[in-house]
Scaffold this active site. Structure first.
Site, PDB file in Angstrom:
ATOM      1  N   ASP A   1      -2.007  12.102   6.576  1.00 47.86           N
ATOM      2  CA  ASP A   1      -0.620  11.445   6.778  1.00 47.86           C
ATOM      3  C   ASP A   1      -0.357  10.732   5.575  1.00 47.86           C
ATOM      4  O   ASP A   1       0.094   9.660   5.438  1.00 47.86           O
ATOM      5  CB  ASP A   1      -0.703  10.509   8.046  1.00 47.86           C
ATOM      6  CG  ASP A   1       0.474  10.207   8.578  1.00 47.86           C
ATOM      7  OD1 ASP A   1       1.434  10.786   7.891  1.00 47.86           O
ATOM      8  OD2 ASP A   1       0.770   9.141   9.212  1.00 47.86           O
TER       9      ASP A   1
ATOM     10  N   LYS B   1      -2.738  -4.796  14.245  1.00 44.92           N
ATOM     11  CA  LYS B   1      -1.993  -3.498  14.685  1.00 44.92           C
ATOM     12  C   LYS B   1      -2.706  -3.441  16.144  1.00 44.92           C
ATOM     13  O   LYS B   1      -3.800  -3.785  16.447  1.00 44.92           O
ATOM     14  CB  LYS B   1      -2.662  -2.374  13.729  1.00 44.92           C
ATOM     15  CG  LYS B   1      -2.275  -1.014  14.088  1.00 44.92           C
ATOM     16  CD  LYS B   1      -2.555  -0.030  13.115  1.00 44.92           C
ATOM     17  CE  LYS B   1      -2.158   1.448  13.188  1.00 44.92           C
ATOM     18  NZ  LYS B   1      -2.363   2.371  12.567  1.00 44.92           N
TER      19      LYS B   1
END
Length: 125
Positions: free
Chosen positions: A97, A7
């Site tokens: 989230d 990432k």
């Protein structure tokens, strides 16, 4: 020669969150369904988080299955989803989230295990 997930976040990001996310993964390490973090650091102009490679998301699987899951599948997934969220709560964090894109299946010997990812918006409570 092991495959991993990487990432990246620009070091110029207006709201950087990868360092925070890497610290949260360290707090959560060892929990069932929490990806193993291999490394966090800076390379060139990027913040970099390296973790175990995982499989498809629940969103991917739902689309692959024509957006229909059997009751058995829903119950098996829901049981694991609730367990992952409860574990995060035992560490005094809320994810903030929760969505199908942030639940990924494992691969290989973990192919039936559900993993929770993306803690960039998580908050301590």
């Amino acid at each position: 020669g092991e495959e991993v997930a990487v990432k990246l976040e620009s070091q110029k990001a207006r709201h950087p969150q990868l360092l925070y996310e890497s610290k949260l993964y360290k707090i959560l390490q060892g929990g069932v369904g929490i990806p193993h973090i291999r490394w966090y650091g800076q390379e060139k102009d990027y913040n970099v988080l390296v973790m175990d490679l995982l499989g498809p998301s629940l969103e991917d699987l739902f689309n692959f299955c024509s957006r229909r899951f059997t009751m058995k599948t829903v119950l098996m997934l829901a049981d694991q989803m609730i367990s992952r969220i409860e574990y995060v709560h035992t560490k005094n964090f809320i994810h903030r989230d929760i969505k199908p894109d942030n639940f990924l299946m494992g691969i290989g010997r973990h192919c039936n295990k559900l993993f929770l990812i993306d803690f960039g918006l998580a908050k301590k409570y």
